[in-house]
Design a protein around this motif. Structure first.
Motif, PDB file in Angstrom:
ATOM      1  N   ALA A   1     130.291  24.004 110.438  1.00 18.73           N
ATOM      2  CA  ALA A   1     130.070  24.614 111.086  1.00 18.73           C
ATOM      3  C   ALA A   1     129.170  25.714 111.268  1.00 18.73           C
ATOM      4  O   ALA A   1     129.069  26.363 112.409  1.00 18.73           O
ATOM      5  CB  ALA A   1     131.347  24.293 112.249  1.00 18.73           C
ATOM      6  N   GLY A   2     129.690  26.698 109.920  1.00 20.27           N
ATOM      7  CA  GLY A   2     128.704  27.959 109.865  1.00 20.27           C
ATOM      8  C   GLY A   2     129.812  29.154 109.638  1.00 20.27           C
ATOM      9  O   GLY A   2     129.322  30.135 110.187  1.00 20.27           O
ATOM     10  N   HIS A   3     130.874  28.480 109.686  1.00 21.92           N
ATOM     11  CA  HIS A   3     131.635  29.504 110.163  1.00 21.92           C
ATOM     12  C   HIS A   3     132.421  30.069 108.467  1.00 21.92           C
ATOM     13  O   HIS A   3     132.607  29.180 107.425  1.00 21.92           O
ATOM     14  CB  HIS A   3     133.333  29.600 110.558  1.00 21.92           C
ATOM     15  CG  HIS A   3     133.443  28.314 112.289  1.00 21.92           C
ATOM     16  ND1 HIS A   3     132.629  30.365 112.665  1.00 21.92           N
ATOM     17  CD2 HIS A   3     132.405  27.706 112.662  1.00 21.92           C
ATOM     18  CE1 HIS A   3     132.540  28.897 114.282  1.00 21.92           C
ATOM     19  NE2 HIS A   3     132.866  28.075 114.533  1.00 21.92           N
ATOM     20  N   ASP A   4     132.668  30.973 108.087  1.00 20.95           N
ATOM     21  CA  ASP A   4     133.113  31.364 106.879  1.00 20.95           C
ATOM     22  C   ASP A   4     134.702  31.446 106.845  1.00 20.95           C
ATOM     23  O   ASP A   4     135.420  31.201 107.860  1.00 20.95           O
ATOM     24  CB  ASP A   4     133.381  33.175 107.158  1.00 20.95           C
ATOM     25  CG  ASP A   4     131.472  33.451 106.623  1.00 20.95           C
ATOM     26  OD1 ASP A   4     131.377  33.224 106.252  1.00 20.95           O
ATOM     27  OD2 ASP A   4     131.280  34.734 107.425  1.00 20.95           O
ATOM     28  N   VAL A   5     135.078  30.840 105.184  1.00 21.11           N
ATOM     29  CA  VAL A   5     136.143  30.899 105.260  1.00 21.11           C
ATOM     30  C   VAL A   5     137.077  31.352 103.926  1.00 21.11           C
ATOM     31  O   VAL A   5     136.920  31.542 103.332  1.00 21.11           O
ATOM     32  CB  VAL A   5     136.198  28.881 105.062  1.00 21.11           C
ATOM     33  CG1 VAL A   5     137.890  28.309 104.599  1.00 21.11           C
ATOM     34  CG2 VAL A   5     135.359  28.144 106.003  1.00 21.11           C
ATOM     35  N   VAL A   6     138.338  30.829 104.450  1.00 18.32           N
ATOM     36  CA  VAL A   6     139.732  31.760 103.071  1.00 18.32           C
ATOM     37  C   VAL A   6     139.917  30.803 102.975  1.00 18.32           C
ATOM     38  O   VAL A   6     140.917  29.963 103.550  1.00 18.32           O
ATOM     39  CB  VAL A   6     139.696  33.210 103.812  1.00 18.32           C
ATOM     40  CG1 VAL A   6     141.353  33.341 102.479  1.00 18.32           C
ATOM     41  CG2 VAL A   6     139.498  34.316 104.230  1.00 18.32           C
ATOM     42  N   MET A   7     140.165  29.820 101.325  1.00 17.84           N
ATOM     43  CA  MET A   7     140.562  29.425 101.288  1.00 17.84           C
ATOM     44  C   MET A   7     141.992  29.422 101.098  1.00 17.84           C
ATOM     45  O   MET A   7     142.288  29.693  99.808  1.00 17.84           O
ATOM     46  CB  MET A   7     140.044  27.580 100.118  1.00 17.84           C
ATOM     47  CG  MET A   7     138.919  27.849 100.484  1.00 17.84           C
ATOM     48  SD  MET A   7     138.851  26.837 102.108  1.00 17.84           S
ATOM     49  CE  MET A   7     139.994  25.363 101.480  1.00 17.84           C
ATOM     50  N   CYS A   8     143.565  29.281 101.554  1.00 12.67           N
ATOM     51  CA  CYS A   8     144.128  28.726 101.167  1.00 12.67           C
ATOM     52  C   CYS A   8     145.179  27.621 101.452  1.00 12.67           C
ATOM     53  O   CYS A   8     146.505  27.439 102.158  1.00 12.67           O
ATOM     54  CB  CYS A   8     145.632  30.161 101.835  1.00 12.67           C
ATOM     55  SG  CYS A   8     145.634  29.895 103.647  1.00 12.67           S
ATOM     56  N   PRO A   9     144.912  26.100 100.932  1.00 14.71           N
ATOM     57  CA  PRO A   9     145.946  25.438 100.798  1.00 14.71           C
ATOM     58  C   PRO A   9     146.781  25.249 101.097  1.00 14.71           C
ATOM     59  O   PRO A   9     147.188  25.872  99.764  1.00 14.71           O
ATOM     60  CB  PRO A   9     144.858  23.897 100.754  1.00 14.71           C
ATOM     61  CG  PRO A   9     143.889  24.724  99.929  1.00 14.71           C
ATOM     62  CD  PRO A   9     143.656  26.275  99.973  1.00 14.71           C
ATOM     63  N   GLU A  10     148.135  25.032 101.693  1.00 11.69           N
ATOM     64  CA  GLU A  10     149.498  24.497 101.051  1.00 11.69           C
ATOM     65  C   GLU A  10     150.054  23.456  99.414  1.00 11.69           C
ATOM     66  O   GLU A  10     150.795  24.165  99.446  1.00 11.69           O
ATOM     67  CB  GLU A  10     150.254  24.719 102.351  1.00 11.69           C
ATOM     68  CG  GLU A  10     149.954  23.305 102.942  1.00 11.69           C
ATOM     69  CD  GLU A  10     151.948  22.698 104.222  1.00 11.69           C
ATOM     70  OE1 GLU A  10     152.592  23.507 103.798  1.00 11.69           O
ATOM     71  OE2 GLU A  10     151.245  21.799 104.302  1.00 11.69           O
ATOM     72  N   GLN A  11     149.113  23.156  99.519  1.00 12.51           N
ATOM     73  CA  GLN A  11     149.185  22.596  98.723  1.00 12.51           C
ATOM     74  C   GLN A  11     149.018  23.085  97.255  1.00 12.51           C
ATOM     75  O   GLN A  11     149.519  22.236  96.254  1.00 12.51           O
ATOM     76  CB  GLN A  11     148.706  20.993  98.745  1.00 12.51           C
ATOM     77  CG  GLN A  11     149.041  19.821 100.425  1.00 12.51           C
ATOM     78  CD  GLN A  11     148.347  20.261 101.006  1.00 12.51           C
ATOM     79  OE1 GLN A  11     147.570  21.342 101.479  1.00 12.51           O
ATOM     80  NE2 GLN A  11     148.216  19.808 102.120  1.00 12.51           N
ATOM     81  N   GLN A  12     148.006  23.831  97.641  1.00 13.55           N
ATOM     82  CA  GLN A  12     147.939  24.609  95.761  1.00 13.55           C
ATOM     83  C   GLN A  12     148.945  25.709  95.761  1.00 13.55           C
ATOM     84  O   GLN A  12     148.887  26.091  94.702  1.00 13.55           O
ATOM     85  CB  GLN A  12     146.024  24.397  95.937  1.00 13.55           C
ATOM     86  CG  GLN A  12     145.911  23.233  95.626  1.00 13.55           C
ATOM     87  CD  GLN A  12     145.919  21.897  95.839  1.00 13.55           C
ATOM     88  OE1 GLN A  12     145.896  22.643  97.726  1.00 13.55           O
ATOM     89  NE2 GLN A  12     145.553  20.681  96.314  1.00 13.55           N
ATOM     90  N   VAL A  13     148.631  26.308  96.871  1.00 11.56           N
ATOM     91  CA  VAL A  13     148.566  28.146  96.852  1.00 11.56           C
ATOM     92  C   VAL A  13     149.284  28.529  97.823  1.00 11.56           C
ATOM     93  O   VAL A  13     149.474  30.345  98.259  1.00 11.56           O
ATOM     94  CB  VAL A  13     147.626  29.011  97.420  1.00 11.56           C
ATOM     95  CG1 VAL A  13     146.300  29.040  95.845  1.00 11.56           C
ATOM     96  CG2 VAL A  13     146.644  28.255  98.066  1.00 11.56           C
ATOM     97  N   TYR A  14     150.498  27.804  98.236  1.00 11.64           N
ATOM     98  CA  TYR A  14     152.025  28.637  98.305  1.00 11.64           C
ATOM     99  C   TYR A  14     152.490  28.026  97.806  1.00 11.64           C
ATOM    100  O   TYR A  14     153.596  27.669  97.634  1.00 11.64           O
ATOM    101  CB  TYR A  14     152.214  27.404 100.206  1.00 11.64           C
ATOM    102  CG  TYR A  14     151.473  27.865 101.522  1.00 11.64           C
ATOM    103  CD1 TYR A  14     150.433  27.669 101.602  1.00 11.64           C
ATOM    104  CD2 TYR A  14     152.496  27.338 102.549  1.00 11.64           C
ATOM    105  CE1 TYR A  14     149.965  28.387 102.292  1.00 11.64           C
ATOM    106  CE2 TYR A  14     151.171  27.344 103.634  1.00 11.64           C
ATOM    107  CZ  TYR A  14     150.710  27.948 104.041  1.00 11.64           C
ATOM    108  OH  TYR A  14     150.182  28.005 105.152  1.00 11.64           O
TER     109      TYR A  14
END
Length: 543
Positions: free
Chosen positions: A395-408
């Motif tokens: 949708a054109g928005h900036d994102v910070v990836m922090c998925p709980e399945q990987q980096v919690y």
């Protein structure tokens, strides 16, 4: 002398090293170009103290000296570290941050003693081999989120956390300051937020299903001068502090302090106290003009303290039942012409999106803020897997990836019975090392919206810095390499090589006093027998 082959995170290129090099001793001088003063001060205060060196000022061409330079041919955070026998050490950075990251690499090359606070072998001459290292980060956002609402971390612990981030070339500190269980920042126009909202009468021990309680008050908060000190300390280490004030959910501490902020036509908010357990809380902010004005006042003071481009507003886990039952909330929905309570939450978030934008800031929130639409400048922290980040980027928005399945990092590090307070998925050191923040479903143009990634430390089961250390390390070292280094595809990464480099890095962590999880499992004093967690069955797939 430490080899460049032992660096964490791994640099892009290394030429050498050769046997000859540069020795650090009482004659070593330091020359700093204009614009590199923060690194100059850091080197004297940190390396100087650790190795017992004065690093006195000297001419740029002093033999065997250290030189700090800016080089506009490099990217802002890139650096080139050159060690030349009989000439000295030169760190060239594309900007002040690049020079600082080069200094972090120099510290690693000097050996674990460089990570101590005072010399352990006075008079020792430390050497760095002849070599050239060229390096730059993969992502501009290399973050760590620390939750100080569930368990308060005193200021000294926060400053220590920033030092550990700097040692791993992480550059964004996401400061989770408010939640149901505590309000941690002084707001002068609303003093009851800390007078009432900063402490709770008791605390659940372990998962919310646990029968155990710590029956003593828990609390604390940062004064505005504390915040200024933390922000300045971070800036000296080229770390940006992004504050989080959570709305409209996760707000019981604020409602306990100011009951009129809650849905008073549904629940007796005067009876609410700061929450003493964990989970998703039903008590959310009322969608009233008074609530908006109240939080505008909060954010006005927050903006005075935090110069960051982004301000985090939470926006996650907001139950809608009180709004469904509230005549006032239903009247607001009708007045605004909204379809339902989900759109009411979107309206609430978009209000602060616009409010922040008019003041030159950008809103960022957890991926629930996508529901109902988002203003153009807003960004998303994608925590519920990759899906929110994919939708936002498309949708054109900036994102910070922090998925709980990987980096919690509150999630357990192994499946063994000795693992303390087993929460969530098993996320081993190798799992973290094979995490890729950029979803393969994105086109190259969409992938450019991925600002970067961050690891999250939620502290329900982390009551002090020793528990935070255990959950964060060594996984934060693997995460730092994912965020900084230009690694191959996850399945092609050399985890065995990373483990070999970690043998040298454990010595650095030991020197820093970090209570990490050893490769063989928790030490006896790191276990917490009898404290219930909430392990999930199975493991999420690696990407």
């Amino acid at each position: 002398m430490t080899s460049a082959m032992d660096l964490v995170p791994a640099p892009r290129t290394v030429e050498g090293p050769m046997r000859c090099g540069v020795l650090f001793d009482d004659d070593t001088t330091l020359w700093a170009a204009p614009g590199t003063e923060t690194t100059e001060r850091w080197l004297r205060a940190t390396l100087g103290a650790a190795l017992g060196l004065t690093l006195r000022p000297g001419p740029r061409d002093a033999p065997g000296g250290v030189r700090l330079c800016l080089d506009d041919t490099l990217e802002p955070e890139a650096y080139r570290l050159s060690v030349v026998a009989n000439r000295g050490v030169e760190i060239r950075g594309g900007g002040p941050a690049g020079v600082f990251w080069g200094a972090q690499t120099l510290r690693q090359l000097l050996g674990p003693e460089a990570f101590r606070r005072a010399p352990v072998r006075p008079g020792t001459r430390y050497g760095v081999a002849h070599q050239t290292i060229e390096d730059a980060p993969r992502f501009r956002w290399r973050g760590l989120m620390l939750d100080v609402a569930r368990h308060f971390m005193p200021k000294d612990g926060v400053l220590r956390c920033l030092d550990l981030m700097a040692a791993h070339k992480l550059n964004v500190f996401h400061f989770h300051l408010t939640d149901d269980q505590g309000w941690r920042i002084e707001i002068r126009r609303h003093p009851r937020l800390t007078e009432v909202g900063s402490w709770r009468a008791r605390t659940k021990i372990g998962h919310r299903a646990s029968p155990l309680w710590e029956d003593k008050p828990h609390g604390g908060f940062y004064t505005q001068d504390d915040i200024r000190e933390i922000v300045a300390y971070a800036a000296q280490r080229h770390i940006t502090v992004v504050p989080e004030i959570d709305v409209p959910g996760h707000s019981q501490a604020a409602i306990a302090a100011y009951p009129e902020l809650g849905n008073t036509d549904v629940v007796d908010t005067t009876a609410l106290a700061v929450w003493d357990t964990w989970g998703v809380n039903p008590n959310v902010l009322a969608p009233t003009d008074h609530t908006l004005r109240f939080y505008e006042g909060v954010f006005e003071e927050v903006l005075e303290l935090f110069p960051s481009e982004f301000v985090h507003v939470g926006g996650d886990e907001c139950p809608k039942e009180q709004w469904r039952l509230s005549p006032a909330a239903q009247a607001r929905i009708a007045e605004l012409g909204l379809a339902d309570e989900d759109q009411l939450q979107s309206w609430f978030v978009r209000h602060f999106d616009t409010w922040l934008a008019t003041r030159g800031r950008r809103l960022i929130g957890w991926d629930e803020i996508l529901e109902g639409g988002l203003a153009d400048g807003a960004a998303v922290s994608s925590w519920r897997g990759y899906a929110g980040g994919i939708a936002a980027a498309r949708a054109g928005h900036d994102v910070v990836m922090c998925p709980e399945q990987q980096v919690y990092f509150d999630h357990r590090q192994a499946a063994g019975a000795d693992e303390p307070v087993p929460i969530g998925y098993v996320r081993t050191l190798e799992d973290v090392y094979r995490f890729d923040p950029v979803p393969t479903e994105l086109t190259p143009a969409q992938a450019r919206h991925v600002l970067g990634t961050q690891a999250n430390l939620w502290t329900e089961a982390m009551e002090d810095h020793a528990r935070v250390d255990y959950q964060a390390f060594p996984r934060l070292a693997a995460f730092a390499e994912v965020a900084w280094s230009d690694l191959p595809a996850p399945r092609e990464r050399d985890f065995a090589g990373f483990e070999r480099r970690m043998r040298a890095h454990y010595a650095r962590l030991d020197a820093l006093g970090v209570g990490y999880r050893p490769p063989g499992g928790p030490r006896p004093w790191q276990r917490r027998p009898g404290v219930l967690g909430r392990p999930l069955e199975g493991r999420p797939p690696n990407r």
